[in-house]
Design a protein around this motif. Structure first.
Motif, PDB file in Angstrom:
ATOM      1  N   GLY A 154       0.817  -1.213   0.000  1.00 53.33           N
ATOM      2  CA  GLY A 154       0.000   0.000   0.000  1.00 53.33           C
ATOM      3  C   GLY A 154       0.846   1.255   0.000  1.00 53.33           C
ATOM      4  N   LEU A 155       1.885   1.272   0.840  1.00 55.78           N
ATOM      5  CA  LEU A 155       2.779   2.425   0.894  1.00 55.78           C
ATOM      6  C   LEU A 155       3.547   2.565  -0.419  1.00 55.78           C
ATOM      7  CD1 LEU A 155       4.157   4.755   2.345  1.00 55.78           C
ATOM      8  CD2 LEU A 155       5.738   3.110   3.369  1.00 55.78           C
ATOM      9  N   ALA A 156       4.053   1.442  -0.946  1.00 56.38           N
ATOM     10  CA  ALA A 156       4.819   1.488  -2.197  1.00 56.38           C
ATOM     11  C   ALA A 156       3.954   2.008  -3.347  1.00 56.38           C
ATOM     12  CB  ALA A 156       5.369   0.106  -2.530  1.00 56.38           C
ATOM     13  N   MET A 157       2.712   1.518  -3.432  1.00 59.04           N
ATOM     14  CA  MET A 157       1.821   1.980  -4.487  1.00 59.04           C
ATOM     15  C   MET A 157       1.470   3.449  -4.276  1.00 59.04           C
ATOM     16  SD  MET A 157       0.438   0.849  -7.291  1.00 59.04           S
ATOM     17  CE  MET A 157       0.242  -0.937  -7.150  1.00 59.04           C
ATOM     18  N   GLY A 158       1.317   3.827  -3.006  1.00 54.53           N
ATOM     19  CA  GLY A 158       1.030   5.230  -2.708  1.00 54.53           C
ATOM     20  C   GLY A 158       2.156   6.148  -3.146  1.00 54.53           C
ATOM     21  N   LEU A 159       3.414   5.707  -2.949  1.00 51.67           N
ATOM     22  CA  LEU A 159       4.558   6.502  -3.381  1.00 51.67           C
ATOM     23  C   LEU A 159       4.622   6.596  -4.906  1.00 51.67           C
ATOM     24  CD1 LEU A 159       7.211   5.191  -0.841  1.00 51.67           C
ATOM     25  CD2 LEU A 159       6.305   7.516  -0.968  1.00 51.67           C
TER      26      LEU A 159
END
Length: 417
Positions: A154-159
């Motif tokens: 989720g964080l990686a996709m958000g970045l």
């Protein structure tokens, strides 16, 4: 005298070394984030940099708002169909080679478009640019789904989506400033150079795939993979969400420039370009809400993000510059938060052929950008800003209904990592 034989001790089998996934908090995660941030930056910067220039195209070439929007709609259509092919190429030849080639090629075509002698030749180059760029988004989403640990996806996709927002902001602000002081030709040349710099940073920082197994191109298997994803109810609805979310976002930014230039607001091209800095809100929302969705669940937050987008649209109806900027910021926050969660959701619901699932989602996104983006031009010509807002708000209300249905779906079982 007899010789005794000693049985050789069995050699213990060496356990297979498990290839690690990229996890939050590691140096590899940081480098991957930088690389995908640059990729997302290039995608939105090169594709959407023409939005502040639409009024300038109308003036220079003597065309209406709907025709001017073809400079974004045509590359969006090319990108949409290109992602369906590019996803299969990435399954055969690898994620990183395709992504690197896409960024370099689209940057070169952007530079070429700066020298276009006519409106028709400019549209041809823009369409080719959209086709070249198609190799990046589907492969990027599949790369993250394969290489990043599920607890960090989720964080990686958000970045990655933050890179989209940063590119969208830099593209709009940059061309607004350059075109106001020089010309749109100089502005496009500036964006081409910026794209090449992003391509180099992307190439240097992204590690090769470690959890990817190439598969030979097989048209039957390709069609079967698409059919499998389209049969999955949750994915079908997520594809519709992408159409509505991206279509609404692009329509908003396509025509906000016309509203800000027209009376009673009457802003200059430079000020309009600076107002697009509100895109930075999308950088924060996609990263923050993407990570929050990992902890609290996307179904709980998705409809809230869409509701925030509708609230922002209502604020833009107030005929002041302050309201236009505030409403643009609020709507941008909601759109990017929803897009970040939907992108990660697709990767989690697709058990296999993740690049194909990502390409179908992106196909829906860019078709929404093209269809709703061009439709907004006709509504602007007939009913002004009220017509544009009505189109976007109607799409968001439908998206909220879809989000309520998605919240009742059971999660798809995931492989243990």
């Amino acid at each position: 005298m007899s010789l005794s034989t000693t049985a050789a001790a069995p050699i213990a089998a060496t356990p297979p070394v498990e290839t690690p996934y990229i996890q939050q908090g590691t140096a590899e995660f940081a480098r991957t984030s930088i690389a995908l941030l640059c990729a997302g930056f290039a995608t939105f910067a090169l594709l959407y940099c023409v939005q502040p220039l639409l009024p300038a195209f109308s003036q220079e070439f003597g065309i209406g708002a709907a025709v001017s929007s073809l400079s974004l709609s045509l590359p969006s259509i090319a990108l949409a169909f290109g992602t369906l092919i590019a996803s299969s190429l990435s399954e055969a030849f690898g994620r990183k080679p395709l992504m690197v080639g896409a960024v370099f090629a689209s940057s070169a075509l952007t530079l070429a478009s700066a020298f276009a002698p006519s409106w028709e030749s400019f549209l041809v180059l823009r369409t080719l640019q959209g086709l070249a760029l198609s190799g990046l988004p589907a492969a990027a989403m599949a790369y993250l789904a394969e290489e990043v640990h599920p607890r960090s996806i989720g964080l990686a996709m958000g970045l990655y989506i933050s890179g989209n927002a940063l590119g969208g902001m830099a593209g709009r602000v940059g061309v607004g400033l350059v075109s106001d002081h020089y010309s749109w030709h100089h502005a496009m040349g500036f964006m081409g150079v910026l794209g090449l710099i992003s391509a180099v940073l992307f190439l240097v920082n992204l590690r090769p795939s470690r959890h990817f197994t190439p598969r030979p191109l097989n048209i039957g298997a390709l069609a079967g993979g698409f059919a499998t994803h389209l049969r999955e109810p949750g994915l079908r609805v997520l594809f519709l969400e992408g159409f509505l979310i991206m279509g609404g976002l692009v329509t908003l930014y396509n025509y906000i420039g016309y509203r800000l230039l027209a009376p009673p607001l009457g802003l200059s091209q430079t000020l309009i370009g600076l107002i697009f800095t509100v895109y930075i809100v999308g950088i924060g929302s996609s990263t923050f809400v993407g990570a929050l969705g990992d902890r609290l669940g996307r179904a709980r937050l998705f409809w809230i993000a869409l509701g925030i987008a509708i609230l922002g649209l209502a604020v833009t109806l107030i005929p002041t510059v302050t309201a236009a900027v505030a409403g643009l910021a609020i709507t941008t926050f909601g759109f990017f938060a929803a897009h970040s969660m939907a992108s990660a959701w697709v990767g989690r619901r697709a058990i296999r052929a993740k690049a194909q699932a990502s390409s179908l989602y992106l196909f829906s996104c860019y078709m929404g950008a093209s269809v709703l983006g061009s439709t907004g031009g006709w509504l602007w010509s007939g009913w002004g800003w009220d017509g544009v807002v009505s189109l976007i708000a109607g799409g968001m209300l439908l998206a909220i209904g879809c989000a309520a249905w998605l919240s009742r779906l059971k999660p798809v079982p995931q492989p243990t990592v």
